[in-house]
Enzyme design. Structure first.
Site, short mmCIF file in Angstrom:
data_model
loop_
_atom_site.label_atom_id
_atom_site.label_comp_id
_atom_site.label_asym_id
_atom_site.label_seq_id
_atom_site.Cartn_x
_atom_site.Cartn_y
_atom_site.Cartn_z
N CYS A 124 -36.37 19.06 -26.17
CA CYS A 124 -36.03 19.80 -24.95
C CYS A 124 -35.17 21.01 -25.28
CB CYS A 124 -35.31 18.89 -23.95
SG CYS A 124 -33.68 18.35 -24.50
N CYS A 133 -2.26 5.20 0.21
CA CYS A 133 -3.16 5.83 1.16
C CYS A 133 -2.81 7.31 1.36
CB CYS A 133 -3.10 5.07 2.48
SG CYS A 133 -4.52 5.38 3.50
N CYS A 139 -29.60 20.61 -26.79
CA CYS A 139 -28.54 20.59 -27.79
C CYS A 139 -28.39 21.98 -28.42
CB CYS A 139 -28.82 19.54 -28.85
SG CYS A 139 -30.42 19.73 -29.68
N ASN A 152 0.84 -1.20 0.00
CA ASN A 152 0.00 0.00 0.00
C ASN A 152 0.88 1.25 0.00
OD1 ASN A 152 -1.67 2.15 0.55
ND2 ASN A 152 -2.93 1.06 2.06
N ASN A 195 -5.19 4.02 -6.34
CA ASN A 195 -5.66 4.26 -4.98
C ASN A 195 -6.51 5.54 -5.02
OD1 ASN A 195 -5.90 4.36 -2.10
ND2 ASN A 195 -4.01 3.17 -1.97
N CYS A 245 -21.39 22.61 -38.17
CA CYS A 245 -21.07 21.55 -37.21
C CYS A 245 -19.61 21.12 -37.32
CB CYS A 245 -21.99 20.35 -37.44
SG CYS A 245 -21.62 18.94 -36.38
N CYS A 294 -36.22 12.53 -30.85
CA CYS A 294 -36.07 13.85 -30.24
C CYS A 294 -37.31 14.22 -29.42
CB CYS A 294 -35.86 14.90 -31.33
SG CYS A 294 -35.77 16.59 -30.70
N CYS A 321 -18.22 18.11 -32.60
CA CYS A 321 -17.53 18.11 -31.30
C CYS A 321 -18.13 17.15 -30.29
CB CYS A 321 -17.50 19.52 -30.73
SG CYS A 321 -19.09 20.11 -30.13
N CYS A 337 -25.05 24.38 -27.96
CA CYS A 337 -24.30 24.72 -29.15
C CYS A 337 -24.32 26.23 -29.40
CB CYS A 337 -24.86 23.97 -30.36
SG CYS A 337 -23.80 24.06 -31.82
#
Lengths: 445, 441
Positions: B349, B138, B352, B135, B203, B381, B346, B384, B356
């Site tokens: 909403c 830690c 997008c 270990n 860890n 476009c 679609c 990306c 953008c």
């Protein structure tokens, strides 16, 4: 005829009349809030007559800021607390929610709105105060949603408002008309108190336009007038003399809302409701909750045509109400002057017109409620001429201006309204803005 | 039928799913429950010298929650085992005797002296455990005493201790690496130089999970004072995957066996680590959140995946993604993708569009014929992936490559070339710059 009070115990009545949509627990609210997608140019906002910024207030709830959420809500709609409870959200914001479209399960906007407004009321948070005095005086007729909303916005803008209310209490249909199980814990009265706490509004109770003063008096004494007195009359069945047991739903609900004890209200064993709107649903469900054994709604058109939403119809059906469609009352049957039943006529719809099919059916009942719409009585606005009307209601433009200069109107008494608390609130708000612009323009000139 | 069993540096286990050295492996009771639940092996919670350490009795754990309180990040300030060494050793011996087919690895942390390591290794050997894990990771409590991360952050110490251990035991030695370093390859190389059989990583990551704005103290806190802890859970998985990949593909450490750790919750997470070179995986947070039963999903999911892909044993796909991990400069700049919105999926909403519009390339419409409508404008476009990332509907927005020979409407350049930055004319250091393809090509 079997109409009597106290069919159910006080405990049963209390259980029956508890909140239809109970408050959300904090965790429930957080989970519900996190479902909101924070849509761009959100469809829910477009669907809200008062254009509350719904994605913003829900994000505020999700971010542990329900008080901020309440401020967002109340800035757009001062009756956000009642609207959260009584709006047919399934037809408005929630109906437009993209999650409704995609999953058939909208974000619970109504209940989240209640969560936020409850938080602000609970914390005694007042977001508004009367603005610096403009010296202008405005008369508002009717302390219902339209009048209160108008008065509040005018006060915030610094105008001195005199609010005339014919009844004993302010609140209008929120206080007298909404089903009791949607407005528990005196929320209607608490909301009125919150609105009036803004200051700058003096309420004159017991004064009725047309009886105690005339519109011309107000036009003479005030800089502007807002009419928001609602609808004073109810439609009649047109079946001649009405035997004992035939009642007006609006009147009965008002009595129910003001009753000291629900067990005082006489209700029939068999109840029939004529109509298909929210009032029909409200009276039918409440009749059932008061202990009526059989409650039947008879509506003259098909269920799809009912003004009551699908959700409201579901509420009625869950309560055990039977909905009959394409049936309208033909004869009221009486025995010794008391209602014994109703003869319903089957109708069909041809090219939008209702045509009797020739068949009828008998339905025995003790009590029959008329819930077939309300009308604007000429005496509601003093019977005066000069106000341009349309279909029996006051005609206003998009700024809620009537045909008379200085006189604005909104709520149920204007033509083209939606008969909703939320649209009345918007009317009042828009009228207040228009009045303010008018007065400012006059001052500048 | 696929075979999930693994042989990791000579340590055999019936499946590649081990529980990491942590609270779930602190004592026989838990470990027996884990074996009953089906875990392939455990790394017993780190042993140290007596007297045992003392943990705080204030809160030890904090978390970042996602929607619905799913724990996506988890941190702790717990130390190594706080039970006497002898108790642990006896339990390890008994459990190994009762569960011979399972892997039993013992995590160790003692002061940085050869004799201390020699002494504890001798005692661990007597338990007949299968291997040890050093270990060096830690990040709290122990590092302040010159152990744990204090060793792991110095490659020379890593090498030195690894060498001691290899000298003093016949058991395989796995070196557990801390991610709290600038370049993970350095301690890995050191471990290899020291003769370690394998490395395990990562860890936990140094972290303050939040600030209590009422107490004005880190959250969680002990009587108003807080300290950094080590973070793990789903949120660290990307960090861990990168570090595993770096070691797997680095010339100096290529082929060094790796046990992958960091945010593994499902078979898919595990398979991703394995594709990047991990021969086994270790789990802690998911078990602490959901209980040991999750291993059933992991075994079933991994087996189904292997069956579908035609892999009969785990080693068939371990490291298979490593050759495809490369440096940015080797990516083809002539390869062009465009976003596409599936109008049937679609839900309108608009996320997008606003992402953008506000923050990227103004390449998504918001309406068409006056109605709400979201569509990619190919001329703008850049491919990306932001729109696909923010879209709440899986697979609604996809990125598809333009076919060879097509002209990118954004740049007017034909698609299908093979130029990387090394050959691009905009690179002043390019030795053989090449112009873009012409339409004729």
């Amino acid at each position: 005829m079997d109409i009597k009070a106290g069919r159910l115990s006080a405990d049963q009545l209390r259980a029956n009349f508890c909140d239809l949509a109970p408050a959300m627990a904090p965790n429930e609210a957080r989970v519900a809030a996190e479902r909101c997608l924070f849509c761009h140019d959100a469809p829910c906002v477009t669907a809200c007559p008062t254009t509350i910024d719904i994605p913003l207030f829900i994000r505020q709830i999700a971010a542990h800021n329900p008080i901020g959420a309440a401020e967002t809500i109340l800035s757009a709609n001062i009756m956000g607390a009642m609207c959260a409870r009584v709006c047919p959200t399934e037809n408005l914001c929630e109906g437009a929610c993209v999650r409704e479209v995609s999953e058939g399960k909208a974000v619970e906007i109504g209940r989240l709105q209640r969560h936020a407004t409850d938080a602000a009321y609970g914390a005694g948070k007042q977001f508004f105060r009367a603005g610096p005095a403009t010296g202008k005086r405005i008369a508002v007729v009717g302390a219902g949603p339209a009048g209160l909303s108008c008065a509040h916005r005018l006060a915030v803008l610094g105008h001195a408002v005199t609010l005339y209310e014919a009844r004993e209490k302010a609140g209008g249909l929120n206080e007298y008309g909404i089903a009791a199980y949607k407005a528990s814990d005196s929320i209607a009265a608490r909301e009125v108190e919150y609105i009036l706490a803004v200051g700058g509004i003096s309420v004159v109770h017991g004064k009725r336009l047309g009886r105690d003063f005339r519109l011309a008096d107000l036009e003479r004494d005030f800089d502007a007038v807002f009419l928001g007195m609602g609808l004073g009359g109810t439609n009649t069945l047109g079946l001649g003399d009405e035997p004992e047991g035939v009642m007006d739903a609006v009147e009965y609900i008002a009595r129910l809302r003001q009753a000291k004890a629900l067990s005082d209200l006489p209700i029939g064993r068999k109840v029939v409701v004529i109509g298909g709107g929210m009032t029909a649903i409200d009276i039918a469900v409440q009749a059932k909750k008061l202990g009526a054994e059989e409650v039947t709604i008879a509506y003259r058109r098909g269920r799809k045509a009912m003004p009551a939403s699908d959700y409201e119809q579901e509420v009625a059906q869950i309560a055990g109400v039977t909905i009959r469609e394409y049936q309208r009352p033909k004869t009221l049957l009486a025995a010794g002057g008391k209602l014994a039943g109703v003869e319903l006529e089957y109708v069909t719809e041809r090219e939008g017109k209702l045509v009797p099919s020739g068949e009828t059916t008998m339905l025995a009942c003790d009590q029959l409620f008329k819930a077939i719409g309300q009308t604007l009585l000429p005496e509601d606005f003093g019977g005066e001429g000069g106000l341009q009307m349309k279909s029996g209601k006051i005609l206003v433009d998009s700024a809620r201006r009537t045909s008379r200069p200085k006189v604005f109107a909104g709520g149920d008494c204007v033509f083209g309204g939606q008969d909703l608390t939320v649209s009345a609130v918007e009317d009042g708000k828009m009228a207040a803005q228009a009045i303010d612009s008018m007065l400012k323009a006059a001052k500048a000139a | 039928m696929v075979d999930l069993s693994v042989d990791f540096v000579g340590i055999k286990s019936p499946n590649p799913f081990w529980l990491a050295s942590a609270p779930p492996t602190d004592k026989a009771y838990n470990v027996i429950r884990a074996f009953k639940a089906g875990w392939g092996g455990v790394v017993w919670k780190t042993l140290g010298e007596d007297p045992p350490v003392v943990n705080v009795s204030g809160p030890r754990y904090g978390a970042i929650h996602a929607s619905d309180r799913r724990v996506i990040g988890f941190n702790n300030i717990e130390l190594i085992t706080d039970r006497p060494l002898e108790v642990n050793l006896q339990e390890i011996k008994q459990v190994k005797r009762d569960w011979k087919d399972r892997a039993m690895i013992v995590s160790l942390m003692v002061p940085c002296e050869e004799r201390n390591w020699a002494a504890i290794l001798k005692r661990v050997e007597e338990t007949e455990a299968d291997g040890v894990e050093l270990n060096f990771g830690c990040p709290h409590g122990m590092s302040e005493r010159g152990m744990g991360a204090a060793v792991g952050q110095v490659p020379e110490y890593v090498e030195m201790v690894a060498r001691w251990c290899k000298q003093h035991t016949r058991m395989p030695v796995i070196v557990k690496l801390t991610p709290n370093v600038g370049d993970i390859r350095k301690p890995a190389e050191a471990a290899k130089r020291g003769g370690a059989d394998a490395v395990s990583l990562i860890n936990t990551v140094n972290s303050i999970m939040g600030v209590d704005l009422d107490a004005m103290s880190p959250w969680p806190h002990t009587e108003g004072k807080g300290t950094h802890g080590g973070m793990c859970g789903a949120a660290v998985k990307p960090i861990a995957l990168n570090m595993v990949a770096e070691i797997a593909r680095s010339e100096a450490t290529r082929g060094l066996p790796i046990s992958g750790i960091g945010g593994i919750e499902t078979w898919k997470d595990a398979a991703e680590f394995m594709a990047l070179g991990a021969g086994t995986v270790q789990v802690c947070t998911a078990a602490m959140v959901y209980g040991f039963k999750i291993v059933e999903e992991m075994k079933s999911g991994l087996a189904r995946f292997m069956e579908d892909k035609g892999y009969s044993r785990v080693s068939d796909f371990v490291g298979k993604a490593v050759p495809n991990v490369t440096d940015w400069q080797h990516l083809n700049l002539d390869y062009v993708v465009k976003a596409e919105i599936d109008q049937d999926l679609c839900i309108k909403c608009g996320r997008c569009h606003i992402a953008c519009e506000d923050t990227s390339h103004q390449a998504i419409t918001k309406e068409k014929d006056g109605a709400r409508h979201f569509e990619v404008i190919e001329e703008e476009c850049v491919g990306c992936n932001l729109c696909a990332v923010v879209c709440p509907v899986e697979n609604c927005i996809t990125l598809s490559p333009l076919p060879k020979g097509a002209v990118d409407p954004r740049t007017g350049t034909p698609v299908g070339g093979t130029r990387t930055w090394k050959e691009h004319p905009n690179n002043p250091m390019a030795k053989n710059p090449r112009p873009a393809l012409t339409a004729a090509e």
